[in-house]
Design a protein around this motif. Sequence first.
Motif, PDB file in Angstrom:
ATOM      1  N   GLU A 275      -4.430 -28.352 -28.982  1.00  0.00           N
ATOM      2  CA  GLU A 275      -5.338 -29.360 -29.526  1.00  0.00           C
ATOM      3  C   GLU A 275      -4.978 -30.750 -29.005  1.00  0.00           C
ATOM      4  O   GLU A 275      -5.865 -31.567 -28.711  1.00  0.00           O
ATOM      5  CB  GLU A 275      -5.291 -29.334 -31.050  1.00  0.00           C
ATOM      6  N   LEU A 276      -3.685 -31.041 -28.871  1.00  0.00           N
ATOM      7  CA  LEU A 276      -3.255 -32.326 -28.325  1.00  0.00           C
ATOM      8  C   LEU A 276      -3.764 -32.503 -26.894  1.00  0.00           C
ATOM      9  O   LEU A 276      -4.230 -33.591 -26.515  1.00  0.00           O
ATOM     10  CB  LEU A 276      -1.724 -32.412 -28.359  1.00  0.00           C
ATOM     11  N   TYR A 277      -3.708 -31.448 -26.106  1.00  0.00           N
ATOM     12  CA  TYR A 277      -4.204 -31.515 -24.727  1.00  0.00           C
ATOM     13  C   TYR A 277      -5.716 -31.641 -24.693  1.00  0.00           C
ATOM     14  O   TYR A 277      -6.271 -32.351 -23.843  1.00  0.00           O
ATOM     15  CB  TYR A 277      -3.749 -30.279 -23.948  1.00  0.00           C
ATOM     16  N   ARG A 278      -6.397 -30.958 -25.592  1.00  0.00           N
ATOM     17  CA  ARG A 278      -7.856 -31.077 -25.641  1.00  0.00           C
ATOM     18  C   ARG A 278      -8.255 -32.505 -25.967  1.00  0.00           C
ATOM     19  O   ARG A 278      -9.147 -33.078 -25.325  1.00  0.00           O
ATOM     20  CB  ARG A 278      -8.429 -30.116 -26.690  1.00  0.00           C
ATOM     21  N   GLN A 279      -7.600 -33.104 -26.953  1.00  0.00           N
ATOM     22  CA  GLN A 279      -7.933 -34.460 -27.353  1.00  0.00           C
ATOM     23  C   GLN A 279      -7.707 -35.465 -26.224  1.00  0.00           C
ATOM     24  O   GLN A 279      -8.444 -36.449 -26.111  1.00  0.00           O
ATOM     25  CB  GLN A 279      -7.099 -34.862 -28.569  1.00  0.00           C
ATOM     26  N   ASN A 280      -6.721 -35.220 -25.389  1.00  0.00           N
ATOM     27  CA  ASN A 280      -6.379 -36.162 -24.322  1.00  0.00           C
ATOM     28  C   ASN A 280      -6.984 -35.785 -22.969  1.00  0.00           C
ATOM     29  O   ASN A 280      -6.674 -36.410 -21.963  1.00  0.00           O
ATOM     30  CB  ASN A 280      -4.854 -36.275 -24.203  1.00  0.00           C
ATOM     31  N   ARG A 281      -7.818 -34.751 -22.954  1.00  0.00           N
ATOM     32  CA  ARG A 281      -8.518 -34.338 -21.725  1.00  0.00           C
ATOM     33  C   ARG A 281      -7.538 -34.033 -20.599  1.00  0.00           C
ATOM     34  O   ARG A 281      -7.581 -34.642 -19.518  1.00  0.00           O
ATOM     35  CB  ARG A 281      -9.522 -35.407 -21.292  1.00  0.00           C
ATOM     36  N   VAL A 282      -6.666 -33.075 -20.859  1.00  0.00           N
ATOM     37  CA  VAL A 282      -5.721 -32.598 -19.846  1.00  0.00           C
ATOM     38  C   VAL A 282      -6.331 -31.392 -19.152  1.00  0.00           C
ATOM     39  O   VAL A 282      -6.757 -30.430 -19.798  1.00  0.00           O
ATOM     40  CB  VAL A 282      -4.377 -32.208 -20.483  1.00  0.00           C
ATOM     41  N   VAL A 283      -6.376 -31.434 -17.824  1.00  0.00           N
ATOM     42  CA  VAL A 283      -6.937 -30.348 -17.025  1.00  0.00           C
ATOM     43  C   VAL A 283      -5.927 -29.994 -15.932  1.00  0.00           C
ATOM     44  O   VAL A 283      -5.437 -30.883 -15.234  1.00  0.00           O
ATOM     45  CB  VAL A 283      -8.276 -30.753 -16.389  1.00  0.00           C
ATOM     46  N   GLY A 284      -5.613 -28.720 -15.805  1.00  0.00           N
ATOM     47  CA  GLY A 284      -4.647 -28.315 -14.790  1.00  0.00           C
ATOM     48  C   GLY A 284      -4.227 -26.880 -15.000  1.00  0.00           C
ATOM     49  O   GLY A 284      -5.045 -26.017 -15.299  1.00  0.00           O
ATOM     50  N   PHE A 285      -2.894 -26.607 -14.879  1.00  0.00           N
ATOM     51  CA  PHE A 285      -2.453 -25.216 -15.031  1.00  0.00           C
ATOM     52  C   PHE A 285      -0.986 -25.149 -15.414  1.00  0.00           C
ATOM     53  O   PHE A 285      -0.227 -26.103 -15.243  1.00  0.00           O
ATOM     54  CB  PHE A 285      -2.723 -24.419 -13.754  1.00  0.00           C
ATOM     55  N   HIS A 286      -0.606 -23.984 -15.954  1.00  0.00           N
ATOM     56  CA  HIS A 286       0.790 -23.682 -16.216  1.00  0.00           C
ATOM     57  C   HIS A 286       1.425 -23.130 -14.940  1.00  0.00           C
ATOM     58  O   HIS A 286       0.840 -22.279 -14.267  1.00  0.00           O
ATOM     59  CB  HIS A 286       0.922 -22.688 -17.367  1.00  0.00           C
ATOM     60  N   THR A 287       2.618 -23.630 -14.646  1.00  0.00           N
ATOM     61  CA  THR A 287       3.221 -23.483 -13.334  1.00  0.00           C
ATOM     62  C   THR A 287       4.504 -22.661 -13.369  1.00  0.00           C
ATOM     63  O   THR A 287       5.063 -22.385 -14.432  1.00  0.00           O
ATOM     64  CB  THR A 287       3.569 -24.867 -12.759  1.00  0.00           C
ATOM     65  N   TYR A 288       4.991 -22.340 -12.163  1.00  0.00           N
ATOM     66  CA  TYR A 288       6.338 -21.795 -11.984  1.00  0.00           C
ATOM     67  C   TYR A 288       7.337 -22.904 -11.629  1.00  0.00           C
ATOM     68  O   TYR A 288       8.480 -22.623 -11.284  1.00  0.00           O
ATOM     69  CB  TYR A 288       6.345 -20.756 -10.873  1.00  0.00           C
ATOM     70  N   GLY A 289       6.928 -24.145 -11.692  1.00  0.00           N
ATOM     71  CA  GLY A 289       7.783 -25.289 -11.382  1.00  0.00           C
ATOM     72  C   GLY A 289       6.901 -26.498 -11.149  1.00  0.00           C
ATOM     73  O   GLY A 289       5.709 -26.366 -10.815  1.00  0.00           O
ATOM     74  N   GLU A 290       7.464 -27.683 -11.324  1.00  0.00           N
ATOM     75  CA  GLU A 290       6.693 -28.917 -11.215  1.00  0.00           C
ATOM     76  C   GLU A 290       7.296 -29.813 -10.142  1.00  0.00           C
ATOM     77  O   GLU A 290       8.510 -29.798  -9.905  1.00  0.00           O
ATOM     78  CB  GLU A 290       6.687 -29.668 -12.559  1.00  0.00           C
ATOM     79  N   GLN A 291       6.426 -30.593  -9.505  1.00  0.00           N
ATOM     80  CA  GLN A 291       6.869 -31.538  -8.479  1.00  0.00           C
ATOM     81  C   GLN A 291       6.656 -32.954  -9.008  1.00  0.00           C
ATOM     82  O   GLN A 291       5.608 -33.267  -9.566  1.00  0.00           O
ATOM     83  CB  GLN A 291       6.091 -31.350  -7.171  1.00  0.00           C
ATOM     84  N   PHE A 292       7.677 -33.791  -8.785  1.00  0.00           N
ATOM     85  CA  PHE A 292       7.587 -35.187  -9.211  1.00  0.00           C
ATOM     86  C   PHE A 292       8.384 -36.030  -8.232  1.00  0.00           C
ATOM     87  O   PHE A 292       9.610 -35.932  -8.171  1.00  0.00           O
ATOM     88  CB  PHE A 292       8.138 -35.366 -10.625  1.00  0.00           C
ATOM     89  N   GLY A 293       7.678 -36.849  -7.441  1.00  0.00           N
ATOM     90  CA  GLY A 293       8.360 -37.613  -6.399  1.00  0.00           C
ATOM     91  C   GLY A 293       9.013 -36.670  -5.404  1.00  0.00           C
ATOM     92  O   GLY A 293       8.371 -35.762  -4.874  1.00  0.00           O
TER      93      GLY A 293
END
Length: 388
Positions: free
Chosen positions: A352-370
């Motif tokens: 519900e928190l993601y719905r309210q904030n309009r988060v679109v994407g996917f669940h991953t096997y790892g994340e990239q940041f910088g």
Amino acid sequence: MGQADLRFGGSSSVAVAKSKAPTVDEAVAELVAQLPSDELALVLVFLSPRYDPHRFIAEITRHFADTPVCGCTTAGELAPDGWDENSVVAMTFSQADFNAVVRPILNLANFHVEDGRRIGSELRHELLRATSEVSGRNPFGLVLIDGMCRREEAVMSALYASLDNIPIVGGSAGDGLRFERTWVFFDGKAHTDAALLILLNTSLPFRVFKCDNFEPTAQKMVVTDADIEQRVVKELNAEPAAAEYSRAVGIIDAKLDPFSFASHPVLVRVGGSYYARSIQRVDPDGSLRFFCAIDEGMVLTTATSCSLVGATRDAFAETRDQIGDVSLYIGFECLLRRLDAEQHQLSREMSELYRQNRVVGFHTYGEQFGSMHVNQTFTGVAIGRRPT
């Protein structure tokens, strides 16, 4: 199956659609019916592994013949109506507010750092040449990568070094809970052992972000024996890895499974900050197989959990403080965060928190940041509204 059409200053810059249709043809037809088709800079799709990836990407690319169509398979979808599974989410970016350039990186098994730097540099210059129709130069990058390739660290380090401080985030493609084979999509085909670098320039405000809910403890473990190439730790503190990990996190009598690892990640300190290193599974010999790169001599710190919901809510609030009203979050969230939420009966609240904030994407096997490849983290880019 429901469209979330996100409007900036009266024009539709990003449109989002979802389908849970049982067949590829029906799913593509539902998405195409919901999305615009003209004057698009990019189409992104995040596809459940329940669908045939080859048929899906060929069919949807045929409908958007004049626009790059990119994406990957998932371990769950972040949809307009919250967390989901067995679905496909698609989003389109209008040329009115975005320019986009894309480059695949194939044959990751033989990836060389100099190749990654060359590709990043060439694509950065291509983006600069393509930005004449978008006011201002406000670029960011997205990276989608085969979640089973074990090359994320090398790829991210090479790309980041070549992009002249363009912020980049992304996710490792998923295969549900099977961990067998993952796919990235480009040029009408599904590729494995591959990655995509997508650079976008926008006239809209944005912010890249990273969120986790762990704090380091005083408990340390040193990797004393490991198969670095396979990301397998055989010994911690000169003891069998699984047994020593269980002792350190206090779950000696429990069976080690994905829920155990989701609740008890370990942290690595890099440049004064801690990043999660999550465990994928226990091998029959008692070794631990990791989602991220490991090395002998690496010091692993056990972690204590903070509020998952509270930390995520704070990340949304911090983003709004920095760029104002957020119209869309493109999100990449670790599968283990989802499993942790399920274990603690927080799935509905997080969804519900993601719905309210309009988060679109996917669940991953790892994340990239910088330049980093991380685990058990929620990363992405927040797209704001056009200043009035």
